[in-house]
Design an enzyme around this catalytic site. Structure first.
Site, short mmCIF file in Angstrom:
data_model
loop_
_atom_site.label_atom_id
_atom_site.label_comp_id
_atom_site.label_asym_id
_atom_site.label_seq_id
_atom_site.Cartn_x
_atom_site.Cartn_y
_atom_site.Cartn_z
N CYS A 115 -2.95 29.73 -48.10
CA CYS A 115 -3.62 29.36 -46.84
C CYS A 115 -2.95 30.11 -45.68
CB CYS A 115 -3.52 27.85 -46.63
SG CYS A 115 -4.06 27.30 -45.01
N GLU A 153 41.06 -6.11 -43.23
CA GLU A 153 41.64 -7.35 -42.69
C GLU A 153 40.54 -8.29 -42.18
OE1 GLU A 153 45.79 -6.22 -40.66
OE2 GLU A 153 44.18 -4.78 -40.33
N TYR A 154 39.53 -7.67 -41.57
CA TYR A 154 38.42 -8.48 -41.06
C TYR A 154 37.71 -9.20 -42.22
CZ TYR A 154 34.04 -9.74 -38.81
OH TYR A 154 32.96 -10.45 -38.35
N ASP A 155 37.43 -8.43 -43.27
CA ASP A 155 36.75 -9.02 -44.43
C ASP A 155 37.57 -10.17 -45.00
OD1 ASP A 155 34.83 -7.15 -44.09
OD2 ASP A 155 35.41 -5.88 -45.79
N SER A 159 10.96 -12.32 -11.54
CA SER A 159 10.85 -10.90 -11.83
C SER A 159 11.13 -10.11 -10.55
CB SER A 159 9.49 -10.58 -12.42
OG SER A 159 8.50 -11.04 -11.55
N LEU A 160 10.82 -8.82 -10.59
CA LEU A 160 11.20 -7.93 -9.50
C LEU A 160 10.00 -7.20 -8.95
CD1 LEU A 160 14.18 -6.06 -11.18
CD2 LEU A 160 14.33 -7.78 -9.39
N CYS A 190 -9.28 21.77 -45.67
CA CYS A 190 -8.32 22.37 -44.74
C CYS A 190 -9.07 23.08 -43.62
CB CYS A 190 -7.42 23.36 -45.49
SG CYS A 190 -6.38 24.33 -44.37
N ASP A 225 15.07 -0.99 -20.58
CA ASP A 225 13.69 -1.28 -20.98
C ASP A 225 13.69 -2.11 -22.26
OD1 ASP A 225 11.00 -1.30 -20.93
OD2 ASP A 225 10.72 0.80 -21.53
N GLU A 273 22.35 -1.12 -10.75
CA GLU A 273 22.50 -1.21 -12.21
C GLU A 273 21.34 -0.49 -12.89
OE1 GLU A 273 22.25 -5.43 -12.81
OE2 GLU A 273 23.67 -5.80 -11.18
N ARG A 319 11.73 -15.00 -21.88
CA ARG A 319 11.34 -15.31 -20.50
C ARG A 319 10.04 -16.12 -20.45
NH1 ARG A 319 8.20 -12.87 -16.42
NH2 ARG A 319 8.91 -13.58 -14.39
N LYS A 325 20.54 -4.57 -6.01
CA LYS A 325 20.66 -6.00 -5.72
C LYS A 325 21.56 -6.21 -4.52
CE LYS A 325 20.29 -7.02 -10.66
NZ LYS A 325 20.88 -7.59 -11.87
N ASP A 375 38.76 -2.94 -41.32
CA ASP A 375 37.64 -3.65 -41.93
C ASP A 375 38.15 -4.58 -43.03
OD1 ASP A 375 36.19 -2.08 -40.32
OD2 ASP A 375 35.10 -1.01 -41.89
N LYS A 403 11.92 2.40 -9.69
CA LYS A 403 11.48 2.85 -11.02
C LYS A 403 11.58 4.36 -11.17
CE LYS A 403 8.91 0.57 -13.42
NZ LYS A 403 8.67 -0.52 -14.37
N CYS A 418 -8.28 27.19 -44.13
CA CYS A 418 -8.73 27.99 -45.28
C CYS A 418 -9.89 27.34 -46.04
CB CYS A 418 -7.57 28.26 -46.24
SG CYS A 418 -7.07 26.78 -47.14
N LYS A 459 18.20 -0.13 -15.20
CA LYS A 459 17.21 -1.11 -15.63
C LYS A 459 16.84 -0.79 -17.07
CE LYS A 459 12.79 -3.04 -14.02
NZ LYS A 459 12.24 -3.17 -15.32
N CYS A 490 -2.90 20.51 -47.57
CA CYS A 490 -3.67 21.64 -48.06
C CYS A 490 -2.79 22.29 -49.11
CB CYS A 490 -3.95 22.63 -46.93
SG CYS A 490 -4.46 24.24 -47.55
N TYR A 545 23.41 -9.36 -17.17
CA TYR A 545 23.48 -8.88 -15.79
C TYR A 545 23.30 -9.97 -14.74
CZ TYR A 545 18.52 -8.70 -17.04
OH TYR A 545 17.29 -9.00 -17.53
S1 IVH Z 1 17.71 -8.42 -12.63
C1 IVH Z 1 15.09 -11.64 -10.49
N1 IVH Z 1 18.92 -6.41 -13.75
O1 IVH Z 1 13.77 -5.82 -15.77
C2 IVH Z 1 15.01 -10.54 -11.48
N2 IVH Z 1 16.77 -7.01 -14.57
O2 IVH Z 1 11.31 -5.82 -14.12
C3 IVH Z 1 16.27 -10.49 -12.24
N3 IVH Z 1 16.01 -5.68 -16.46
O3 IVH Z 1 12.75 -9.12 -16.32
C4 IVH Z 1 16.31 -9.31 -13.09
N4 IVH Z 1 17.80 -4.42 -16.61
O4 IVH Z 1 14.08 -7.98 -18.17
C5 IVH Z 1 17.81 -7.17 -13.74
N5 IVH Z 1 20.14 -4.67 -14.68
C6 IVH Z 1 19.05 -5.44 -14.67
C7 IVH Z 1 17.98 -5.25 -15.58
C8 IVH Z 1 16.86 -6.06 -15.49
C9 IVH Z 1 16.62 -4.69 -17.13
C10 IVH Z 1 14.66 -6.18 -16.79
C11 IVH Z 1 14.59 -7.69 -16.89
C12 IVH Z 1 13.59 -8.10 -15.87
C13 IVH Z 1 12.82 -6.85 -15.65
C14 IVH Z 1 12.21 -6.87 -14.25
#
Ligand code: IVH
Length: 698
Positions: free
Chosen positions: A445, A45-47, A92-93, A422, A128, A124, A147, A304, A43, A328, A425, A126, A440, A240
């Site tokens: 109590c 050296e980085y600083d 989207s998917l 409460c 959230d 991969e 997006r 994919k 750290d 999912k 009691c 997914k 309380c 991704y």
């Molecule tokens: S591929 C054409 N890969 O999930 C869609 N999406 O429900 C390309 N997400 O909008 C998305 N991990 O925000 C892809 N490994 C992953 C992901 C991923 C999370 C999210 C992404 C997307 C949403 C779709």
């Protein structure tokens, strides 16, 4: 320049060359630290590199470009986000929820293009979080967008620049491939659960509004108009997908694309390569098992088609890409009806509201109750009795109410009024200034008493086998105990009239209670249920005080001087011992023979050679870990703090010291090694001599 002694080259050309080199170096070390979790410099050296960069930028502000590592701190606030048209639709998917759905997806594709039966797949997790779209021109990060509707997003460049693992300039690795002139990458911005909890804790302490879950926290942080606020938020990134690769040698498969992104220096999702869907299903189950322990929320896997040309040919249905699918995980959020709001009285008297629900299944578990956190939460979220509510159960945590579905209201819902008394009691409820909780305050109590007993008997405390919540309630209801000390007077025949007790069970419980007299002092302290004193603090106290008598005499200042105990907790401990009821309890415990003495505190040296001295430790010591060194100093009466200030008496220095060394040198604070530390403790003549030099009387 601050704590560093920095010599800049006189020659301007040389200076410019050094400036470019520094930017490259710092980007690389950021990458080692934030993407690979494998730093190669200290750290300190980085600083130092950062300080040198800043010194040059101070002399030449006109050289500073937005991709400088100094620019991650956050730009001035904006009044709104600029709209950005995406270079290609950000699709989207479609979702599937079971193996059959996944098979059906592939069969549908096979009818469009039978080549899908020959290809392999990546699988991969997914994440959230939120999609982000990152644009690079000649390797420099120039634009980052949300997006939005998939066609047009919002420009959140300044906010994304603050995300440490986001490359501002690529390649980051000296041996990395050169990026094409124009590159657009898609990824996910998110927050870990731990970071989210810590952030909420901070917001709560400042009296600000907290976030309901990590995803909301990430969204709120990304869409902050003031980037210097985002800079304080623990946002993370994983990429991704390549959206645009405007140059030769673009990867042809998703698998190669992920490796290519990795080589450029991006943080990339972990993926598996599968020859068929059976393999994909196994990977799905692997992630499903990992999910509860994973540091951030996952809501499924994305499968994919590996061949990117085939993916492109398959196109999209509406906004969903055909060549990928989200498999999912079982929902963690469902809606149900809130039948009633009830109130629980805790061990310390805190009243906590909870929801009684129309039973509903979430991820394979039937949920009937959910927490509502506190009364402010009900008001802020406008949760009403009779509402349809969203219930969430994430990982292994207790289900909670996310909020009402306002559009489903019929007009019959009732606004909830917090209790004035409460529910157990009937004592009037109290609110503590600056806290959200209602209390309380009736120490007698029955609800508090039974929770107290349950806590006292719990495994981490006195570990009384067989004494759980139900029996604690029975004992209180039958008026057999008025405090935890009364447990030790119980005889088997007292228990026989209670429901479910036969002779054997009664005898066993009494034996278990008696056996707990030998528990060590820290367990007893923890079991007393002093507000603010968890198992860790209890251990600190037992290390310092030989018994409850000694602890009872401690002052707030003395307690707050113990490393790991703050002034608020110190005050709560003193308050607890000052209460008459608790003093009576202690006397009863002593008479019952529940009076452990702490070995560690007793073995403490009578004289405390390091009393009144404050130490800071840096670097690796030859024979002690940092924790051991800290304990050693504390055991001999010294104080250990984390940062060097004028109040520090000695800096204990080991190998690879951090920036603390420079600071100590700048402040003229003496540095000592481990051997000298030991000598200070063990050799009174030496100590006297050193302290005299420091102007301290021994
Ligand atoms: S591929 C054409 N890969 O999930 C869609 N999406 O429900 C390309 N997400 O909008 C998305 N991990 O925000 C892809 N490994 C992953 C992901 C991923 C999370 C999210 C992404 C997307 C949403 C779709």
């Amino acid at each position: 320049m601050g704590q560093f002694d920095i010599q800049l080259p006189e020659d301007e050309q040389e200076l410019r060359r050094r400036y470019e080199e520094l930017k490259r170096l710092i980007h690389y070390h950021n990458y080692r630290y934030y993407v690979l979790n494998d730093p190669v410099i200290s750290d300190y050296e980085y600083d130092r590199l950062m300080a040198e960069l800043r010194a040059i930028e101070e002399r030449h502000p006109e050289w500073v470009t937005p991709d400088s590592p100094s620019q991650r701190v956050g730009a001035p606030p904006a009044s709104e986000f600029r709209k950005v048209r995406h270079p290609a639709p950000i699709l989207s998917l479609a979702n599937v929820f079971d193996d059959a759905g996944l098979d059906a997806w592939l069969q549908r594709l096979a009818r469009i293009d039978p080549a899908v039966l020959e290809t392999d797949f990546t699988v991969e997790p997914k994440i959230d979080g939120l999609t982000v779209v990152l644009h690079y021109r000649d390797g420099t990060f120039v634009l980052g967008a949300t997006r939005g509707d998939g066609e047009v997003g919002e420009d959140v460049t300044a906010n994304l620049r603050t995300v440490r693992s986001l490359p501002l300039r690529i390649p980051v690795r000296p041996d990395g491939p050169k990026p094409p002139p124009y590159l657009v990458v898609r990824g996910e911005a998110f927050m870990t659960r731990e970071d989210f909890e810590a952030l909420n804790e901070q917001l709560r302490a400042r009296g600000e509004r907290t976030f309901a879950n990590p995803r909301n926290a990430a969204a709120g942080s990304l869409r902050q108009l003031d980037p210097s606020v985002t800079a304080q938020r623990p946002l993370r990134l994983l990429t991704y997908q390549i959206v645009v690769h405007d140059g030769p040698d673009a990867p042809r498969t998703q698998w190669d694309a992920l490796h290519y992104l990795e080589a450029l220096g991006f943080p990339v999702v972990e993926a598996d390569l599968c020859p068929d869907l059976d393999c994909a299903k196994r990977v799905y189950r692997k992630w499903l098992q990992r999910r509860p322990y994973w540091p951030y929320d996952l809501d499924g896997v994305v499968i994919k088609i590996n061949d990117l040309e085939l993916q492109r040919r398959l196109g999209a249905v509406g906004k969903d890409a055909r060549g990928m699918v989200a498999y999912k995980f079982p929902a963690q959020e469902v809606t149900t009806t809130l039948k009633d709001i009830k109130v629980n009285v805790g061990r310390t008297g805190v009243l906590t509201p909870y929801a009684e629900l129309e039973p509903v299944e979430i991820g394979g578990v039937v949920v009937r109750k959910a927490t509502l956190h506190n009364f402010d939460y009900i008001r802020d979220k406008d949760i009403r009795i009779g509402d349809r509510v969203i219930v969430r159960r994430a990982g292994d945590v207790i289900p909670y109410i996310v909020g009402p579905v306002v559009s489903a209201r019929t007009g019959k819902e009732r606004v909830y009024q917090p209790p004035t008394h409460c529910p157990v009691c009937g004592a009037p409820v109290q609110k503590v200034e600056g806290e959200v909780a209602l209390y309380c305050n009736n120490a007698a109590c029955p609800a508090q008493l039974s929770r107290n007993i349950e806590h006292f008997a719990s495994r981490e405390a006195m570990d009384i086998e067989g004494l759980g919540r139900k029996i604690a309630e029975q004992l209180v209801d039958a008026k057999l105990v008025e405090d935890v000390a009364d447990l030790y007077a119980l005889k088997p025949e007292d228990l026989l009239p209670l429901e479910g007790f036969a002779e054997k069970k009664a005898r066993k419980l009494v034996e278990a209670i008696q056996a707990s007299k030998d528990r060590p002092l820290d367990r007893l302290i923890y079991g007393l249920g002093i507000r603010g004193v968890g198992a860790v603090t209890a251990r600190l106290l037992a290390d310092r005080y030989p018994d409850l008598d000694a602890l009872r005499q401690a002052t707030v200042d003395e307690l707050a001087a113990i490393e790991g105990i703050g002034p608020v907790t110190a005050q709560m401990i003193v308050d607890w011992f000052n209460r008459e009821r608790n003093q009576r309890l202690l006397e009863k415990l002593r008479r019952a023979g529940v009076w452990p003495r702490s070995q560690k505190a007793e073995s403490q040296p009578e004289t405390q050679p390091l009393a009144g001295l404050t130490f800071v430790i840096t670097g690796t010591l030859p024979s002690m870990t940092r924790e051991e060194a800290k304990a050693y100093i504390q055991r001999h009466g010294g104080r250990v703090t984390n940062s060097v200030s004028r109040k520090t008496d000695f800096l204990v220095v080991g190998e690879n010291p951090g920036s603390k060394l420079r600071k100590a040198q700048a402040l003229g604070i003496p540095t000592i090694d481990e051997a000298t530390l030991r000598r200070l403790v063990e050799d009174p003549a030496f100590r006297e001599q050193v302290l005299a030099q420091r102007g301290k009387s021994p």
